[in-house]
Structure formats: C-alpha cells, structure tokens
Write a protein that holds these residues in place. Structure first.
Motif, PDB file in Angstrom:
ATOM      1  N   LYS A 170      17.381  -5.602   3.266  1.00  3.47           N
ATOM      2  CA  LYS A 170      17.921  -4.404   2.641  1.00  3.47           C
ATOM      3  C   LYS A 170      16.791  -3.641   1.948  1.00  3.47           C
ATOM      4  O   LYS A 170      15.910  -4.259   1.337  1.00  3.47           O
ATOM      5  CB  LYS A 170      19.011  -4.752   1.629  1.00  3.47           C
ATOM      6  N   PRO A 171      16.788  -2.297   2.025  1.00  4.93           N
ATOM      7  CA  PRO A 171      15.699  -1.522   1.422  1.00  4.93           C
ATOM      8  C   PRO A 171      15.548  -1.826  -0.059  1.00  4.93           C
ATOM      9  O   PRO A 171      16.529  -1.900  -0.800  1.00  4.93           O
ATOM     10  CB  PRO A 171      16.146  -0.074   1.650  1.00  4.93           C
ATOM     11  N   LEU A 172      14.309  -1.992  -0.494  1.00  3.63           N
ATOM     12  CA  LEU A 172      14.021  -2.285  -1.890  1.00  3.63           C
ATOM     13  C   LEU A 172      13.384  -1.094  -2.589  1.00  3.63           C
ATOM     14  O   LEU A 172      13.550  -0.901  -3.784  1.00  3.63           O
ATOM     15  CB  LEU A 172      13.083  -3.497  -1.983  1.00  3.63           C
ATOM     16  N   LEU A 173      12.637  -0.277  -1.838  1.00  6.52           N
ATOM     17  CA  LEU A 173      11.985   0.902  -2.397  1.00  6.52           C
ATOM     18  C   LEU A 173      12.118   2.038  -1.401  1.00  6.52           C
ATOM     19  O   LEU A 173      11.697   1.909  -0.255  1.00  6.52           O
ATOM     20  CB  LEU A 173      10.500   0.618  -2.673  1.00  6.52           C
ATOM     21  N   ASP A 174      12.714   3.132  -1.824  1.00  6.79           N
ATOM     22  CA  ASP A 174      12.931   4.272  -0.941  1.00  6.79           C
ATOM     23  C   ASP A 174      11.996   5.418  -1.304  1.00  6.79           C
ATOM     24  O   ASP A 174      12.051   5.950  -2.418  1.00  6.79           O
ATOM     25  CB  ASP A 174      14.378   4.761  -1.046  1.00  6.79           C
ATOM     26  N   SER A 175      11.142   5.784  -0.348  1.00  9.27           N
ATOM     27  CA  SER A 175      10.296   6.962  -0.430  1.00  9.27           C
ATOM     28  C   SER A 175       9.477   6.984  -1.711  1.00  9.27           C
ATOM     29  O   SER A 175       9.115   5.953  -2.262  1.00  9.27           O
ATOM     30  CB  SER A 175      11.159   8.217  -0.286  1.00  9.27           C
ATOM     31  N   GLY A 176       9.113   8.179  -2.157  1.00  4.73           N
ATOM     32  CA  GLY A 176       8.359   8.327  -3.379  1.00  4.73           C
ATOM     33  C   GLY A 176       6.869   8.086  -3.221  1.00  4.73           C
ATOM     34  O   GLY A 176       6.368   7.736  -2.152  1.00  4.73           O
ATOM     35  N   THR A 177       6.153   8.291  -4.314  1.00  9.66           N
ATOM     36  CA  THR A 177       4.710   8.094  -4.379  1.00  9.66           C
ATOM     37  C   THR A 177       4.408   7.053  -5.444  1.00  9.66           C
ATOM     38  O   THR A 177       4.992   7.083  -6.530  1.00  9.66           O
ATOM     39  CB  THR A 177       3.999   9.418  -4.731  1.00  9.66           C
ATOM     40  N   ILE A 178       3.506   6.129  -5.144  1.00 12.94           N
ATOM     41  CA  ILE A 178       3.205   5.066  -6.092  1.00 12.94           C
ATOM     42  C   ILE A 178       1.732   5.098  -6.472  1.00 12.94           C
ATOM     43  O   ILE A 178       0.870   5.543  -5.723  1.00 12.94           O
ATOM     44  CB  ILE A 178       3.570   3.675  -5.526  1.00 12.94           C
ATOM     45  N   ARG A 179       1.493   4.606  -7.673  1.00 17.95           N
ATOM     46  CA  ARG A 179       0.138   4.457  -8.183  1.00 17.95           C
ATOM     47  C   ARG A 179       0.113   3.189  -9.037  1.00 17.95           C
ATOM     48  O   ARG A 179       1.007   2.965  -9.854  1.00 17.95           O
ATOM     49  CB  ARG A 179      -0.267   5.661  -9.026  1.00 17.95           C
ATOM     50  N   GLY A 180      -0.922   2.360  -8.850  1.00 23.29           N
ATOM     51  CA  GLY A 180      -1.013   1.145  -9.645  1.00 23.29           C
ATOM     52  C   GLY A 180      -1.671   0.019  -8.881  1.00 23.29           C
ATOM     53  O   GLY A 180      -2.390   0.250  -7.896  1.00 23.29           O
ATOM     54  N   ALA A 181      -1.410  -1.211  -9.322  1.00 27.66           N
ATOM     55  CA  ALA A 181      -2.074  -2.367  -8.726  1.00 27.66           C
ATOM     56  C   ALA A 181      -1.166  -3.587  -8.747  1.00 27.66           C
ATOM     57  O   ALA A 181      -0.322  -3.743  -9.637  1.00 27.66           O
ATOM     58  CB  ALA A 181      -3.367  -2.676  -9.477  1.00 27.66           C
ATOM     59  N   LEU A 182      -1.350  -4.416  -7.744  1.00 28.24           N
ATOM     60  CA  LEU A 182      -0.690  -5.715  -7.658  1.00 28.24           C
ATOM     61  C   LEU A 182      -1.773  -6.764  -7.458  1.00 28.24           C
ATOM     62  O   LEU A 182      -2.607  -6.644  -6.561  1.00 28.24           O
ATOM     63  CB  LEU A 182       0.299  -5.753  -6.486  1.00 28.24           C
ATOM     64  N   THR A 183      -1.767  -7.787  -8.310  1.00 23.75           N
ATOM     65  CA  THR A 183      -2.748  -8.860  -8.219  1.00 23.75           C
ATOM     66  C   THR A 183      -2.026 -10.183  -8.026  1.00 23.75           C
ATOM     67  O   THR A 183      -1.101 -10.505  -8.777  1.00 23.75           O
ATOM     68  CB  THR A 183      -3.615  -8.936  -9.491  1.00 23.75           C
ATOM     69  N   LEU A 184      -2.444 -10.936  -7.013  1.00 23.26           N
ATOM     70  CA  LEU A 184      -1.840 -12.221  -6.679  1.00 23.26           C
ATOM     71  C   LEU A 184      -2.924 -13.292  -6.733  1.00 23.26           C
ATOM     72  O   LEU A 184      -3.947 -13.171  -6.072  1.00 23.26           O
ATOM     73  CB  LEU A 184      -1.215 -12.171  -5.282  1.00 23.26           C
ATOM     74  N   ARG A 185      -2.674 -14.328  -7.522  1.00 23.90           N
ATOM     75  CA  ARG A 185      -3.644 -15.413  -7.676  1.00 23.90           C
ATOM     76  C   ARG A 185      -3.034 -16.705  -7.145  1.00 23.90           C
ATOM     77  O   ARG A 185      -1.911 -17.054  -7.502  1.00 23.90           O
ATOM     78  CB  ARG A 185      -4.054 -15.590  -9.133  1.00 23.90           C
ATOM     79  N   THR A 186      -3.797 -17.378  -6.304  1.00 23.76           N
ATOM     80  CA  THR A 186      -3.348 -18.642  -5.735  1.00 23.76           C
ATOM     81  C   THR A 186      -4.395 -19.722  -5.989  1.00 23.76           C
ATOM     82  O   THR A 186      -5.588 -19.447  -6.036  1.00 23.76           O
ATOM     83  CB  THR A 186      -3.117 -18.527  -4.219  1.00 23.76           C
ATOM     84  N   SER A 187      -3.916 -20.955  -6.159  1.00 22.63           N
ATOM     85  CA  SER A 187      -4.806 -22.089  -6.387  1.00 22.63           C
ATOM     86  C   SER A 187      -4.086 -23.345  -5.971  1.00 22.63           C
ATOM     87  O   SER A 187      -2.854 -23.448  -6.093  1.00 22.63           O
ATOM     88  CB  SER A 187      -5.225 -22.181  -7.863  1.00 22.63           C
ATOM     89  N   VAL A 188      -4.850 -24.317  -5.479  1.00 22.55           N
ATOM     90  CA  VAL A 188      -4.248 -25.586  -5.052  1.00 22.55           C
ATOM     91  C   VAL A 188      -3.765 -26.402  -6.243  1.00 22.55           C
ATOM     92  O   VAL A 188      -2.964 -27.314  -6.096  1.00 22.55           O
ATOM     93  CB  VAL A 188      -5.256 -26.416  -4.231  1.00 22.55           C
ATOM     94  N   ARG A 189      -4.229 -26.070  -7.449  1.00 26.47           N
ATOM     95  CA  ARG A 189      -3.884 -26.845  -8.636  1.00 26.47           C
ATOM     96  C   ARG A 189      -2.849 -26.173  -9.528  1.00 26.47           C
ATOM     97  O   ARG A 189      -2.464 -26.720 -10.547  1.00 26.47           O
ATOM     98  CB  ARG A 189      -5.150 -27.131  -9.463  1.00 26.47           C
TER      99      ARG A 189
END
Length: 217
Positions: A170-189
């Motif tokens: 199901k749609p989560l975000l419809d149209s528009g303009t975005i500005r910003g950042a997404l940071t994803l950190r992964t680690s085995v511990r």
C-alpha cells in the motif's frame, strides 16, 4: 606503395582484427565468470551477500548484470532486473526495475535510474543520481568492528519522478518533494540503528498502520 602491397596490408590488418575478435569471444565466458566471482567476493568482504543470475561482457555496454540481488542484512535486501556499467571516464550505472525491501513490509521501487560513481575504494563508495533527476546521493562507509553505515541524502527530490514507497503493498508516501537524510547503521554485534531527518513539501502520508491481517511493527 604498390597496389598489390597495399592489398596485402589490408588483408593482413583484417585478419589480425578478426583474430582479436575471435580471441575476445573465446575469452568472454572466462572473463564473465571472473567478474561474477570478483563482485561476489568483494560484497562478502563487506559483509554483504551478492547474487547475479547472468554476467555479460561486450562493447555496448561494457558490462551488464542481469537479475542482481544484494542482501545487506537479514531484514534489508536490494535487487534489480538489470544493471549496466559504462566507462571510460566516470563510471555510470544504469539500473532497471530496482527494489529495496525492508522490515515490516517496507518496499521502495524505482523503474529506471542512472547513477554516477563519485568515489570508490576498498571499503567505501559514494554514488549520485543522474536521471530521471538529480538530488540524491547514496554513501556507504565502513567503521570499526565490522560496522557499516549507509547514508542517503536528498535535496529537493521529486519522489513521484523516481520511486514508489509502499508498506504491505500500500502506498506510504504520495508525490511531493523531499529534503533530508536517512542513515542506517549495521553491525554483527548490535541491532540495526537508523536516523531519519526528513522534510516534505506537497506530500501526503497515508496511515502507517497495517491492515487487519498484519501486526503493526
């Protein structure tokens, strides 16, 4: 140069070119296998799992990967029907039907896009979106203790021109303009951590809760 000598030179040049072409064709399966092995090994060294159905080497484009999948973590997975790499000069990637799947039914789909490789070394890389529009940069960097950081930066990105964001189809975000950042950190511990700092303009966010058949996460 006499006419007969000129003809012999042309025939010799054509024979040499034909021999080179035949040699390249004979070596192509070996080179394609080596490229596949190298990509999978480099991904594994970074803690990722890469799978490629088919690798093709040619003149136009130089490299084509068919049905490629990249497992970032157990919850995050990227795939594409087609990836083409172009050079010399700056490396450019053409990606067809790319899908990013995450936890809780999250999915990001992009039909067609072109990316410029800005920098790449043994551990880190940075690529920027070239079309259908600019304004998006993806960066991956390695940290201590097998930690990986994935960062996405958007600058006035018209979402509907590039991708579709959905949850449980199901749609989560419809149209528009975005500005910003997404940071994803992964680690085995440690568990996956992410930071989101996002501003939207002229966008609509449907309800984030799932339907009755799914438990919200």
């Amino acid at each position: 140069m006499s006419r007969s000598r000129s003809q012999r030179w042309i025939i010799a040049a054509a024979a040499a070119a034909l021999a080179l072409c035949l040699g390249a064709l004979a070596l192509r399966p070996y080179l394609e296998s080596k490229v596949r092995t190298w990509i999978e090994a480099e991904a594994a060294r970074r803690g990722l799992v890469a799978r490629i159905d088919e690798v093709r080497i040619g003149l136009w484009p130089p490299l084509r990967l068919i049905r490629m999948a990249l497992e970032i973590t157990k919850s995050w997975r990227m795939s594409a029907d087609l990836v083409e790499a172009w050079w010399p000069g700056r490396i450019r990637l053409v990606v067809q039907q790319a899908v990013v799947q995450g936890p809780a039914g999250l999915k990001v789909t992009a039909k067609s896009s072109t990316w410029d490789v800005l920098s790449v070394d043994r551990e880190d890389f940075r690529i920027a979106l070239g079309s259908p529009q600019s304004g998006l940069v993806l960066r991956r960097s390695a940290g201590p203790e097998d930690e990986s950081t994935w960062a996405i930066e958007a600058r006035d990105l018209a979402v509907d021109r590039l991708l579709e964001l959905s949850r449980f189809e199901k749609p989560l975000l419809d149209s528009g303009t975005i500005r910003g950042a997404l940071t994803l950190r992964t680690s085995v511990r440690s568990e996956i951590q992410f930071d989101l700092d996002l501003t939207t303009r002229s966008a609509r966010l449907p309800a984030l809760t799932s339907d009755g058949s799914k438990q919200p996460e």
